[in-house]
Design a protein around this motif. Structure first.
Motif, PDB file in Angstrom:
ATOM      1  N   GLU A 173       0.837  -1.204   0.000  1.00 35.86           N
ATOM      2  CA  GLU A 173       0.000   0.000   0.000  1.00 35.86           C
ATOM      3  C   GLU A 173       0.871   1.252   0.000  1.00 35.86           C
ATOM      4  OE1 GLU A 173      -2.761   0.019   3.227  1.00 35.86           O
ATOM      5  OE2 GLU A 173      -3.668  -1.894   2.660  1.00 35.86           O
ATOM      6  N   SER A 174       1.916   1.230   0.812  1.00 38.13           N
ATOM      7  CA  SER A 174       2.807   2.390   0.881  1.00 38.13           C
ATOM      8  C   SER A 174       3.473   2.651  -0.463  1.00 38.13           C
ATOM      9  CB  SER A 174       3.859   2.156   1.972  1.00 38.13           C
ATOM     10  OG  SER A 174       4.637   3.300   2.174  1.00 38.13           O
ATOM     11  N   PHE A 175       3.907   1.586  -1.142  1.00 35.74           N
ATOM     12  CA  PHE A 175       4.467   1.745  -2.491  1.00 35.74           C
ATOM     13  C   PHE A 175       3.424   2.341  -3.442  1.00 35.74           C
ATOM     14  CE2 PHE A 175       7.622  -2.006  -1.845  1.00 35.74           C
ATOM     15  CZ  PHE A 175       8.538  -1.146  -1.263  1.00 35.74           C
ATOM     16  N   SER A 176       2.169   1.883  -3.310  1.00 34.76           N
ATOM     17  CA  SER A 176       1.125   2.338  -4.242  1.00 34.76           C
ATOM     18  C   SER A 176       0.789   3.808  -4.059  1.00 34.76           C
ATOM     19  CB  SER A 176      -0.140   1.489  -4.076  1.00 34.76           C
ATOM     20  OG  SER A 176      -0.823   1.806  -2.875  1.00 34.76           O
ATOM     21  N   HIS A 177       1.150   4.393  -2.911  1.00 33.91           N
ATOM     22  CA  HIS A 177       0.911   5.818  -2.688  1.00 33.91           C
ATOM     23  C   HIS A 177       1.907   6.693  -3.437  1.00 33.91           C
ATOM     24  CE1 HIS A 177      -0.855   4.603   1.491  1.00 33.91           C
ATOM     25  NE2 HIS A 177      -1.698   4.373   0.501  1.00 33.91           N
ATOM     26  N   VAL A 178       3.010   6.096  -3.896  1.00 33.45           N
ATOM     27  CA  VAL A 178       4.087   6.903  -4.469  1.00 33.45           C
ATOM     28  C   VAL A 178       4.453   6.472  -5.892  1.00 33.45           C
ATOM     29  CG1 VAL A 178       6.461   7.710  -4.147  1.00 33.45           C
ATOM     30  CG2 VAL A 178       5.014   7.284  -2.152  1.00 33.45           C
ATOM     31  N   VAL A 179       4.621   5.183  -6.112  1.00 33.34           N
ATOM     32  CA  VAL A 179       5.149   4.721  -7.406  1.00 33.34           C
ATOM     33  C   VAL A 179       4.283   5.176  -8.586  1.00 33.34           C
ATOM     34  CG1 VAL A 179       5.798   2.705  -8.778  1.00 33.34           C
ATOM     35  CG2 VAL A 179       6.328   2.767  -6.327  1.00 33.34           C
ATOM     36  N   PRO A 180       2.932   5.061  -8.529  1.00 37.77           N
ATOM     37  CA  PRO A 180       2.139   5.487  -9.693  1.00 37.77           C
ATOM     38  C   PRO A 180       1.995   7.003  -9.817  1.00 37.77           C
ATOM     39  CG  PRO A 180       0.920   3.948  -8.270  1.00 37.77           C
ATOM     40  CD  PRO A 180       2.080   4.454  -7.497  1.00 37.77           C
ATOM     41  N   GLN A 181       2.410   7.745  -8.791  1.00 40.56           N
ATOM     42  CA  GLN A 181       2.213   9.200  -8.784  1.00 40.56           C
ATOM     43  C   GLN A 181       3.445   9.864  -9.403  1.00 40.56           C
ATOM     44  OE1 GLN A 181      -0.887   9.984  -7.524  1.00 40.56           O
ATOM     45  NE2 GLN A 181      -1.073   7.794  -7.141  1.00 40.56           N
ATOM     46  N   SER A 182       3.350  10.180 -10.677  1.00 41.44           N
ATOM     47  CA  SER A 182       4.540  10.604 -11.422  1.00 41.44           C
ATOM     48  C   SER A 182       4.879  12.077 -11.251  1.00 41.44           C
ATOM     49  CB  SER A 182       4.354  10.300 -12.913  1.00 41.44           C
ATOM     50  OG  SER A 182       3.247  11.017 -13.431  1.00 41.44           O
ATOM     51  N   HIS A 183       3.965  12.875 -10.700  1.00 35.28           N
ATOM     52  CA  HIS A 183       4.232  14.311 -10.613  1.00 35.28           C
ATOM     53  C   HIS A 183       3.593  14.907  -9.362  1.00 35.28           C
ATOM     54  CE1 HIS A 183       0.426  13.889 -12.955  1.00 35.28           C
ATOM     55  NE2 HIS A 183       0.028  14.806 -12.098  1.00 35.28           N
ATOM     56  N   LYS A 184       4.022  16.112  -9.036  1.00 36.95           N
ATOM     57  CA  LYS A 184       3.413  16.909  -7.971  1.00 36.95           C
ATOM     58  C   LYS A 184       2.610  18.035  -8.630  1.00 36.95           C
ATOM     59  CE  LYS A 184       6.090  15.073  -4.601  1.00 36.95           C
ATOM     60  NZ  LYS A 184       5.582  14.267  -3.478  1.00 36.95           N
ATOM     61  N   VAL A 185       1.452  18.338  -8.056  1.00 38.58           N
ATOM     62  CA  VAL A 185       0.627  19.442  -8.551  1.00 38.58           C
ATOM     63  C   VAL A 185       0.719  20.601  -7.566  1.00 38.58           C
ATOM     64  CG1 VAL A 185      -1.694  20.201  -9.188  1.00 38.58           C
ATOM     65  CG2 VAL A 185      -0.954  17.868  -9.720  1.00 38.58           C
ATOM     66  N   ILE A 186       1.000  21.790  -8.092  1.00 40.59           N
ATOM     67  CA  ILE A 186       1.098  23.001  -7.281  1.00 40.59           C
ATOM     68  C   ILE A 186      -0.054  23.924  -7.665  1.00 40.59           C
ATOM     69  CG2 ILE A 186       2.552  24.910  -6.531  1.00 40.59           C
ATOM     70  CD1 ILE A 186       3.853  22.218  -6.035  1.00 40.59           C
ATOM     71  N   LEU A 187      -1.095  23.960  -6.849  1.00 41.62           N
ATOM     72  CA  LEU A 187      -2.186  24.914  -7.046  1.00 41.62           C
ATOM     73  C   LEU A 187      -1.684  26.258  -6.524  1.00 41.62           C
ATOM     74  CD1 LEU A 187      -5.153  25.400  -7.832  1.00 41.62           C
ATOM     75  CD2 LEU A 187      -5.803  24.648  -5.550  1.00 41.62           C
ATOM     76  N   TRP A 188      -1.249  27.105  -7.435  1.00 32.16           N
ATOM     77  CA  TRP A 188      -0.434  28.266  -7.068  1.00 32.16           C
ATOM     78  C   TRP A 188      -1.232  29.556  -7.170  1.00 32.16           C
ATOM     79  CZ3 TRP A 188       4.374  30.209 -10.246  1.00 32.16           C
ATOM     80  CH2 TRP A 188       5.062  31.167  -9.487  1.00 32.16           C
ATOM     81  N   GLN A 189      -1.325  30.254  -6.053  1.00 29.87           N
ATOM     82  CA  GLN A 189      -1.997  31.551  -6.013  1.00 29.87           C
ATOM     83  C   GLN A 189      -0.992  32.646  -6.393  1.00 29.87           C
ATOM     84  OE1 GLN A 189      -2.980  31.195  -1.914  1.00 29.87           O
ATOM     85  NE2 GLN A 189      -4.937  30.219  -2.281  1.00 29.87           N
ATOM     86  N   PHE A 190      -0.424  32.518  -7.569  1.00 27.65           N
ATOM     87  CA  PHE A 190       0.638  33.443  -7.982  1.00 27.65           C
ATOM     88  C   PHE A 190       0.124  34.877  -8.073  1.00 27.65           C
ATOM     89  CE2 PHE A 190      -1.579  33.120 -11.889  1.00 27.65           C
ATOM     90  CZ  PHE A 190      -1.186  34.181 -12.689  1.00 27.65           C
ATOM     91  N   ASN A 191      -1.194  35.033  -8.272  1.00 25.64           N
ATOM     92  CA  ASN A 191      -1.789  36.360  -8.429  1.00 25.64           C
ATOM     93  C   ASN A 191      -2.528  36.805  -7.176  1.00 25.64           C
ATOM     94  OD1 ASN A 191      -3.617  34.272  -8.836  1.00 25.64           O
ATOM     95  ND2 ASN A 191      -4.967  35.479 -10.142  1.00 25.64           N
ATOM     96  N   GLY A 192      -2.179  36.230  -6.027  1.00 27.30           N
ATOM     97  CA  GLY A 192      -2.872  36.546  -4.788  1.00 27.30           C
ATOM     98  C   GLY A 192      -4.012  35.578  -4.574  1.00 27.30           C
ATOM     99  N   ARG A 193      -4.732  35.753  -3.458  1.00 27.74           N
ATOM    100  CA  ARG A 193      -5.887  34.896  -3.244  1.00 27.74           C
ATOM    101  C   ARG A 193      -7.100  35.727  -2.883  1.00 27.74           C
ATOM    102  NH1 ARG A 193      -7.426  29.854   0.700  1.00 27.74           N
ATOM    103  NH2 ARG A 193      -9.197  29.283  -0.549  1.00 27.74           N
ATOM    104  N   ALA A 194      -7.187  36.170  -1.624  1.00 24.98           N
ATOM    105  CA  ALA A 194      -8.324  37.017  -1.266  1.00 24.98           C
ATOM    106  C   ALA A 194      -8.301  38.284  -2.103  1.00 24.98           C
ATOM    107  CB  ALA A 194      -8.269  37.364   0.211  1.00 24.98           C
ATOM    108  N   ASN A 195      -7.111  38.660  -2.550  1.00 23.00           N
ATOM    109  CA  ASN A 195      -6.978  39.874  -3.342  1.00 23.00           C
ATOM    110  C   ASN A 195      -6.802  39.586  -4.829  1.00 23.00           C
ATOM    111  OD1 ASN A 195      -4.431  38.776  -2.532  1.00 23.00           O
ATOM    112  ND2 ASN A 195      -3.487  40.517  -3.565  1.00 23.00           N
ATOM    113  N   ALA A 196      -6.982  38.328  -5.244  1.00 25.78           N
ATOM    114  CA  ALA A 196      -6.905  38.021  -6.670  1.00 25.78           C
ATOM    115  C   ALA A 196      -8.049  38.722  -7.398  1.00 25.78           C
ATOM    116  CB  ALA A 196      -6.978  36.516  -6.883  1.00 25.78           C
TER     117      ALA A 196
END
Length: 594
Positions: A173-196
Motif C-alpha cells: 500500500e505504501s508503495f502504491s501511494h508513491v510509485v504510480p504518482q509521477s508528478h506533484k501538482v502546485i495549485l499556485w496563487q501566484f496572483n494573490g488569493r483574497a486579493n486576486a
C-alpha cells in the motif's frame, strides 16, 4: 503514471515478496499493458552489497527505480553513517540517469510503535528521509504508514522482525501511494488569493473585481524557490484563482514554467483574453510541447455563448482541447440544455459543477439533482452533488498535491488556509525553506468537510482514481464515465434511471422513502450504514455548529456566542442547511478549483 511505465525494484527478499502484492494494487487502477515490473534482488542484502552491485544494473530501459534497502543494515549492525554513505552514492548515481527515483523506509519491528521510536526510525529511516530531501527524490514512507494504520506491530510481523503477509500488504500500500504518482501538482496563487482579481462579476462567485494583484518575488526568483523545494521532480502548476490570465506578469510566469522541461501548466480561465492574446498563449513553448492544459469556464451572465465558442475555437485550431466548465447555479439550470446542445454539436466536453453556496447542493430539489446527474461524471455525483462523506479520509493532497499562496505558504488544500488568520500555512513556507514539514504519507481530509473540486475528489484514496494526467478535468471526467470520442462526447450517466432506488443508492442520492433507505442499507451493510449516518448527519452538523460559533465570536465576541447559545437552548439548534447559509463563505475558505 506514464504510459508503458517500466518499474525496477532493487532490494532484498522482503522487496521480492512484496512486489506481487504491489502489482495487484496497481491492477485495480491500471491495465497490465500500462506498466511492467522488474526486480533486482539481493536476498539478505545490505547497502554495502547494493552499492557494489549497482553499477552492473542496466537502468536504460526503466522509468522508475525503487530502492528498498536498510532492514539488513539494521539487522547486521551496519552503522547508520555507513548506510548514509552507501545509499547516498546509489541515489546520486541514479539521478544521473533519466529516472524517477523512490527510496523506501524500513518497516517497524516488534511493538516499536507502541513502545516509542526505535533505532530503525530514529537512525536509519531518518537517513532515508534526509537523503530524499537532499536529492529531491520521492520517499515511500513504510514506517509512517504502519504507524498511521496499526497499533500493535507484532500482528503484522513474522518472528518479531520480518513482515508477514498482512505486513507485506501494508508495505505494498505504501508503495502504491508513491510509485504510480509521477508528478506533484502546485495549485499556485501566484496572483494573490483574497486579493486576486477577476474581470467578471458572476452572481455565484466570491472573487472581487477591483483588487490589485500581488506576489512576492519575480518569476525567476519563484523558479529558484520551487527548484530548491522539489529538485528535479516533475511539477504541474495550476492557475485558477479569480481570472489568472489578467494578472500582472501572467505571460512572464507562463514563460518561466515553460523554461523547465519537466514542468507543465494547467489554467482555468473564462476565455476573456482577446483573440491575439489567446493565440499568443496557444503558441507558447508550453503549448507547442503539449505541456499547457486549459479549462474554459462558461459564465452565461457575463458573456454570450457565440463569443465564447469563437474564442474556444481559437484554442482548438491551435491544438488545445479545452473542456467547458458549467456551474449549475439554480437560475441557469433551465437554460443549461440549450447551452449544452451548442457545445455538444461541436464535440466539446462539458464538465458540470454543482453550485456550492446558499445551502446548495443540499438545497437542490430531487428533480434538479436527477437533471444535473445525467450530464455529470460518477465521482462528482457521489461526492459533490450528493455529498457522500469520505469513509476513509486519507488523501493525496499534501503528498502529491499542494496549494501555495503568493507569499510562499504551503498547505494541502484550500481549507488548510484558515479564513480567520493572515498566516495561512500548514506545512511551512517555501521561501523560508527551513520551516518546511511536508507529509511523507497521505494525510487526512478535514472532519465534517466535503471535497468540492475535481482534484479534491480524485485525491481521496477511497475513490481509487489514477493520478490526473495532462488536462485534469478531462482525465477526471473520463474515469467517471464522461469522455470524448470521434463520434461525440459520451455521458454514461445520461440514460441512468435515477428514479430506481437501487441506482440512487449506488450514487448516494438522498433517500425519499423507506425503499430508498433500505437499498442504501443493503448496499452499505450495517457498519458502513452507521458510519454514513454519523458522518453525514451528526459529525457534519457538529462541525458546522463549531464553525458557526467561531464566526460569531470573530464578529460579535463572547457576548454574541453566549447570546447564540441561549437562543439555541431556547429555540433548538438550526438545521445543517440553515447553518451553511449563515456561515459567511469567506474567499479564504471557498473552493478554488473553479
Amino acid at each position: 503514471m506514464k504510459d508503458d511505465c517500466e518499474i525496477l525494484f532493487f532490494g532484498d527478499e522482503i522487496t521480492e515478496n512484496t512486489v506481487p502484492l504491489f502489482e495487484s494494487e496497481l491492477l485495480n487502477r491500471y491495465s497490465r499493458d500500462d506498466f511492467e515490473i522488474s526486480t533486482e534482488i539481493l536476498s539478505d542484502g545490505t547497502s554495502d552489497e547494493a552499492k557494489a552491485h549497482f553499477d552492473s544494473i542496466d537502468l536504460s530501459a526503466f522509468d522508475v527505480l525503487v530502492l528498498d534497502f536498510g532492514f539488513y543494515d539494521w539487522k547486521k549492525d551496519i552503522s547508520s553513517s555507513l548506510f548514509r554513505q552507501n545509499l547516498s552514492e546509489i541515489v546520486s548515481k541514479s539521478r544521473n540517469q533519466d529516472l524517477r527515483v523512490i527510496v523506501s523506509t524500513i518497516h517497524p519491528v516488534e511493538n516499536s510503535i507502541l513502545l516509542g521510536t526505535t533505532a530503525i526510525d530514529r537512525e536509519y529511516n531518518e537517513v532515508i528521509r534526509e537523503l530524499a530531501e537532499e536529492y529531491g527524490v520521492q520517499v515511500a514512507d513504510v514506517y509512517q504508514w504502519w504507524e498511521e494504520k496499526i497499533l500493535l506491530t507484532r500482528r503484522y510481523l513474522k518472528n518479531s522482525e520480518k513482515p508477514n503477509p498482512k505486513g507485506r500488504q501494508l508495505i505494498a500500500e505504501s508503495f502504491s501511494h508513491v510509485v504510480p504518482q509521477s508528478h506533484k501538482v502546485i495549485l499556485w496563487q501566484f496572483n494573490g488569493r483574497a486579493n486576486a482579481n477577476c474581470n467578471y462579476d458572476c452572481p455565484y462567485c466570491y472573487y472581487p473585481t477591483d483588487n490589485e494583484n500581488f506576489s512576492f518575488g519575480s518569476p525567476s526568483e519563484w523558479k529558484e524557490v520551487f527548484k530548491n523545494t522539489f529538485g528535479e521532480q516533475d511539477l504541474i502548476f495550476y492557475f485558477t484563482f479569480a481570472e489568472p490570465t489578467i494578472a500582472r506578469e501572467f505571460f512572464d510566469y507562463v514563460e518561466m514554467i515553460g523554461s523547465v522541461e519537466n514542468w507543465e501548466l494547467r489554467i482555468t480561465t473564462n476565455l476573456s483574453l482577446p483573440e491575439k492574446s489567446l493565440k499568443k498563449l496557444a503558441n507558447t513553448k508550453l503549448a507547442n510541447e503539449d505541456r499547457l492544459h486549459i479549462n474554459a469556464s462558461f459564465h452565461p451572465s457575463q458573456t454570450s455563448i457565440d463569443g465564447f465558442i469563437e474564442r474556444h475555437q481559437v484554442l482548438r485550431e491551435n491544438g488545445i482541447e479545452a473542456p467547458v466548465i458549467y456551474v449549475m447555479y439554480p437560475p441557469q439550470i433551465d437554460v443549461f440544455k440549450d447551452h449544452f446542445e451548442r457545445f455538444d454539436e461541436r464535440n466539446i466536453l462539458v464538465h458540470v459543477r454543482p453550485y456550492q453556496g446558499e445551502g446548495y447542493p443540499n438545497a437542490y430539489t430531487d428533480h434538479q439533482r436527477k437533471q444535473i446527474a445525467r450530464y455529470t461524471d460518477t465521482a462528482t455525483i457521489r461526492y459533490v452533488l450528493n455529498r457522500k462523506p469520505p469513509f476513509d479520509r486519507h488523501t493525496y493532497a499534501g503528498l502529491h498535491f499542494y496549494i501555495v499562496d503568493a507569499a510562499g505558504n504551503i498547505g494541502y488544500d484550500s481549507n488548510s488556509f484558515q479564513w480567520h488568520t493572515r498566516y495561512r500555512t500548514m506545512y511551512g513556507n517555501l521561501i523560508q525553506y527551513n520551516s518546511l514539514d511536508l507529509p511523507t504519507i497521505p494525510p487526512k481530509y478535514p472532519k465534517g468537510d466535503y471535497p468540492k473540486t475535481v482534484d479534491g475528489v480524485s485525491n481521496l484514496l477511497e475513490v481509487d482514481y489514477k493520478q490526473l494526467e495532462g488536462n485534469n478535468v478531462l482525465s477526471y471526467a473520463e474515469q467517471g464515465g464522461v469522455y470524448r470520442t470521434e463520434d461525440g462526447v459520451v455521458y454514461e450517466n445520461m440514460e441512468k434511471d435515477f428514479q430506481d432506488s437501487s441506482v440512487r443508492a449506488q450514487y448516494y442520492f438522498p433517500s425519499r422513502n423507506v425503499r430508498d433507505a433500505f437499498h442504501k442499507f443493503w448496499l452499505f451493510g450495517i457498519k458502513n450504514s452507521l458510519k454514513y449516518i454519523w458522518l453525514k448527519y451528526v459529525e457534519n452538523r457538529i462541525h458546522l455548529y463549531f464553525k458557526h460559533t467561531q464566526q460569531t465570536y470573530e464578529t460579535d465576541g463572547i457576548r454574541g456566542v453566549l447570546k447564540q447559545a441561549y437562543l439555541h437552548l431556547k429555540e433548538g439548534l438550526p438545521g445543517s442547511e440553515e447553518m451553511e447559509r449563515e456561515v459567511v463563505k469567506s474567499p479564504l475558505e471557498e473552493s478554488d478549483d473553479r
